[in-house]
Design an enzyme around this catalytic site. Sequence first.
Site, PDB file in Angstrom:
ATOM      1  N   HIS A  90       0.766  -1.290   0.041  1.00 44.60           N
ATOM      2  CA  HIS A  90       0.015  -0.061   0.028  1.00 44.60           C
ATOM      3  C   HIS A  90       0.953   1.067   0.016  1.00 44.60           C
ATOM      4  CE1 HIS A  90      -3.121  -2.930   2.090  1.00 44.60           C
ATOM      5  NE2 HIS A  90      -3.740  -2.478   1.030  1.00 44.60           N
ATOM      6  N   LYS A 118     -17.940  -6.694   7.898  1.00 42.59           N
ATOM      7  CA  LYS A 118     -16.750  -7.492   7.460  1.00 42.59           C
ATOM      8  C   LYS A 118     -15.717  -7.377   8.656  1.00 42.59           C
ATOM      9  CE  LYS A 118     -12.749  -7.756   4.271  1.00 42.59           C
ATOM     10  NZ  LYS A 118     -12.152  -6.813   2.874  1.00 42.59           N
ATOM     11  N   ARG A 149      -2.152  -6.822  -8.252  1.00 45.54           N
ATOM     12  CA  ARG A 149      -0.989  -7.432  -7.874  1.00 45.54           C
ATOM     13  C   ARG A 149      -0.732  -8.555  -8.980  1.00 45.54           C
ATOM     14  NH1 ARG A 149      -3.167  -8.140  -2.179  1.00 45.54           N
ATOM     15  NH2 ARG A 149      -4.893  -7.548  -3.244  1.00 45.54           N
ATOM     16  N   SER A 203      -2.653  -7.869   3.000  1.00 44.38           N
ATOM     17  CA  SER A 203      -3.042  -7.627   4.493  1.00 44.38           C
ATOM     18  C   SER A 203      -3.448  -9.063   5.339  1.00 44.38           C
ATOM     19  CB  SER A 203      -4.036  -6.780   4.835  1.00 44.38           C
ATOM     20  OG  SER A 203      -3.833  -5.477   4.283  1.00 44.38           O
TER      21      SER A 203
HETATM   22  P1  ADP Z   1      -9.696  -4.223  -0.366  1.00 42.65           P
HETATM   23  O1  ADP Z   1     -10.269  -5.062   0.404  1.00 42.65           O
HETATM   24  O2  ADP Z   1     -10.521  -3.031  -1.077  1.00 42.65           O
HETATM   25  O3  ADP Z   1      -8.909  -4.915  -1.650  1.00 42.65           O
HETATM   26  P2  ADP Z   1      -6.871  -3.763   0.413  1.00 42.65           P
HETATM   27  O4  ADP Z   1      -6.657  -3.058   1.631  1.00 42.65           O
HETATM   28  O5  ADP Z   1      -6.775  -5.276   0.451  1.00 42.65           O
HETATM   29  O6  ADP Z   1      -8.468  -3.643   0.290  1.00 42.65           O
HETATM   30  O7  ADP Z   1      -6.317  -3.088  -0.857  1.00 42.65           O
HETATM   31  C1  ADP Z   1      -6.423  -1.722  -1.301  1.00 42.65           C
HETATM   32  C2  ADP Z   1      -5.757  -1.480  -2.588  1.00 42.65           C
HETATM   33  O8  ADP Z   1      -4.391  -1.578  -2.496  1.00 42.65           O
HETATM   34  C3  ADP Z   1      -6.313  -2.517  -3.728  1.00 42.65           C
HETATM   35  O9  ADP Z   1      -6.349  -2.027  -5.085  1.00 42.65           O
HETATM   36  C4  ADP Z   1      -5.274  -3.500  -3.572  1.00 42.65           C
HETATM   37  O10 ADP Z   1      -5.107  -3.932  -5.043  1.00 42.65           O
HETATM   38  C5  ADP Z   1      -3.949  -2.645  -3.437  1.00 42.65           C
HETATM   39  N1  ADP Z   1      -2.794  -3.413  -2.874  1.00 42.65           N
HETATM   40  C6  ADP Z   1      -2.846  -4.157  -1.960  1.00 42.65           C
HETATM   41  N2  ADP Z   1      -1.747  -4.849  -1.600  1.00 42.65           N
HETATM   42  C7  ADP Z   1      -1.061  -4.302  -2.555  1.00 42.65           C
HETATM   43  C8  ADP Z   1       0.481  -4.400  -3.075  1.00 42.65           C
HETATM   44  N3  ADP Z   1       1.064  -5.475  -2.152  1.00 42.65           N
HETATM   45  N4  ADP Z   1       1.185  -4.043  -3.974  1.00 42.65           N
HETATM   46  C9  ADP Z   1       0.081  -2.921  -4.389  1.00 42.65           C
HETATM   47  N5  ADP Z   1      -1.092  -2.801  -4.377  1.00 42.65           N
HETATM   48  C10 ADP Z   1      -1.744  -3.165  -3.337  1.00 42.65           C
END
Ligand code: ADP
Length: 159
Positions: free
Chosen positions: A17, A41, A91, A129
Site C-alpha cells: 500500500h 466484514k 498484484r 494484508s
Molecule cells: P480491498 O479489500 O478493497 O481490496 P486492500 O486493503 O486489500 O482493500 O487493498 C487496497 C488496494 O491496495 C487495492 O487496490 C489493492 O489491489 C492494493 N494493494 C494491496 N496490496 C498491494 C500490494 N502489495 N501492492 C500494490 N497494491 C496493493
Amino acid sequence: MKKAIFPGSFDPITNGHVDLIKRGLELFDEVVPAVLNNPDKQSLFTTEERTAMIREVFKGYGTRVVVKSFSGLLVEFAKTEGASIILRGLRAISDFDYEAQMALMNRSLTPSIETVFLMASEENSYVSSSIVRQVSRFGGSIERLVPPLVAEALARKRS
Ligand code: ADP
C-alpha cells in the site's frame, strides 16, 4: 489539482500500500487513502486503528496525503471529496476480475470518475494484508512486509 482516492480495507497497511501511495503521488497532487468502514466484514484492527496507522506512516506528507474513512458507495465518497480518480493496485491476474467488475460498476454509476490501476512493484506483489495477518498470528516475521509501527501493532494484538 488532481486528487485520487485510494480506497481499501488496509487491515493493516502494508509496504505494498505504501509503495502504491508514493507512486500515486508522482501522478497526482493529492492521494486520499480511504479506509472502508464495513461493519459486515470482520477486521483485526478497528477503522480508527487502521486510519491512525496510515496517518502515522504518512505524517510527513502534509496535505498531499490526507487519510479518511468512509462507508457506503465509493463514488459518492469520491464526489464529496471532489476527487475524479480512484486509484487501485493490481498484484496478479487474480486481482483483475474483481477490480474490473468494480471499475465498470463505478463507471456506470458515475462516468466522470476514472479508475486508474498501478501494477504492484515486484518486491511487493506477494504482499497482502491477509497474508500479513496470518503470518503474524502464527509468530512469523513480517518486518519486511509492513512499516515498523504496524509490525509493533501486530505484535501487541498477539500478546
Ligand atoms: P480491498 O479489500 O478493497 O481490496 P486492500 O486493503 O486489500 O482493500 O487493498 C487496497 C488496494 O491496495 C487495492 O487496490 C489493492 O489491489 C492494493 N494493494 C494491496 N496490496 C498491494 C500490494 N502489495 N501492492 C500494490 N497494491 C496493493
